[in-house]
Design a protein around this motif. Sequence first.
Motif, mmCIF file in Angstrom:
data_model
loop_
_atom_site.group_PDB
_atom_site.id
_atom_site.type_symbol
_atom_site.label_atom_id
_atom_site.label_comp_id
_atom_site.label_asym_id
_atom_site.label_seq_id
_atom_site.Cartn_x
_atom_site.Cartn_y
_atom_site.Cartn_z
ATOM 1 N N THR A 50 22.028 41.767 21.027
ATOM 2 C CA THR A 50 22.292 42.554 22.222
ATOM 3 C C THR A 50 22.516 43.991 21.790
ATOM 4 N N VAL A 51 21.785 44.911 22.406
ATOM 5 C CA VAL A 51 21.868 46.333 22.097
ATOM 6 C C VAL A 51 22.525 47.022 23.293
ATOM 7 N N THR A 52 23.653 47.723 23.048
ATOM 8 C CA THR A 52 24.393 48.418 24.095
ATOM 9 C C THR A 52 24.421 49.900 23.769
ATOM 10 N N VAL A 53 24.088 50.739 24.759
ATOM 11 C CA VAL A 53 24.066 52.186 24.564
ATOM 12 C C VAL A 53 25.263 52.785 25.298
ATOM 13 N N LYS A 54 26.149 53.409 24.527
ATOM 14 C CA LYS A 54 27.353 54.030 25.097
ATOM 15 C C LYS A 54 27.229 55.532 24.925
ATOM 16 N N PRO A 55 27.602 56.341 25.834
ATOM 17 C CA PRO A 55 28.460 56.094 26.988
ATOM 18 C C PRO A 55 27.715 55.819 28.295
ATOM 19 N N VAL A 56 26.405 55.593 28.277
ATOM 20 C CA VAL A 56 25.661 55.432 29.534
ATOM 21 C C VAL A 56 25.677 54.011 30.072
ATOM 22 N N HIS A 57 26.304 53.089 29.361
ATOM 23 C CA HIS A 57 26.515 51.730 29.849
ATOM 24 C C HIS A 57 25.215 50.987 30.180
ATOM 25 N N VAL A 58 24.234 51.086 29.313
ATOM 26 C CA VAL A 58 23.021 50.289 29.455
ATOM 27 C C VAL A 58 22.948 49.340 28.274
ATOM 28 N N PHE A 59 22.307 48.210 28.489
ATOM 29 C CA PHE A 59 22.149 47.244 27.400
ATOM 30 C C PHE A 59 20.887 46.436 27.617
ATOM 31 N N PHE A 60 20.416 45.843 26.518
ATOM 32 C CA PHE A 60 19.282 44.938 26.619
ATOM 33 C C PHE A 60 19.380 43.893 25.511
ATOM 34 N N PRO A 61 18.994 42.651 25.818
ATOM 35 C CA PRO A 61 18.946 41.609 24.804
ATOM 36 C C PRO A 61 17.566 41.588 24.154
ATOM 37 N N LEU A 62 17.496 41.046 22.965
ATOM 38 C CA LEU A 62 16.227 40.927 22.257
ATOM 39 C C LEU A 62 16.231 39.618 21.496
ATOM 40 N N GLU A 63 15.276 38.739 21.789
ATOM 41 C CA GLU A 63 15.129 37.463 21.091
ATOM 42 C C GLU A 63 14.309 37.711 19.831
ATOM 43 N N CYS A 64 14.853 37.327 18.686
ATOM 44 C CA CYS A 64 14.194 37.566 17.406
ATOM 45 C C CYS A 64 13.545 36.288 16.897
ATOM 46 N N GLY A 65 12.403 36.426 16.243
ATOM 47 C CA GLY A 65 11.681 35.277 15.712
ATOM 48 C C GLY A 65 12.076 34.991 14.270
ATOM 49 N N ALA A 66 12.101 33.731 13.925
ATOM 50 C CA ALA A 66 12.501 33.326 12.577
ATOM 51 C C ALA A 66 11.520 33.825 11.523
#
Length: 164
Positions: A99-115
């Motif tokens: 999970t990537v969170t950008v502060k202070p703008v309060h946005v985030f996005f998840p990223l599924e990683c491959g093995a």
Amino acid sequence: MSIACAAVLLSLSACTTDHSDAGQPTRPQVSTTPGPATAGTVADTTQSSLRKPPELDPGASLASRQKVTTGNAAVPYSQGKKGDALTIAVSCQGQGKITVTVKPVHVFFPLECGADQVGTISNEFAVSGVERSGIVAVEAPPAVRWSLTVSRDAPTEAEPPDAG
């Protein structure tokens, strides 16, 4: 206001914000062209492509970089010019979701990683406040290795909702 963006990796990822004065929508820059992992490219590449952070887009200015990291980390980024967008490009490998969170703008996005594959996603944020300095916080399980590049550039024009 909710900002949504799609990412092609092993599954569909999402991007949201709870920033009440968000200006322009975020627009992911993703393609499925095989080759070396670069900002905006989801690629089937060898493990060696994770050795360095994603490349900058042409014309973009570097705000921060994080070399290959395992686990959680907070990466500070520098202040930019008013009106510029902030782009976060993340590469990862290993079974799990970050999970990537950008502060202070309060946005985030998840990223599924491959093995067995290195995947890269690039998300552009053109919301009020991205011109300030801040922190990109990454939460990652110990099995996932990741790197990132933070850059600034003029915002990309958003595509109409029916474009596709």
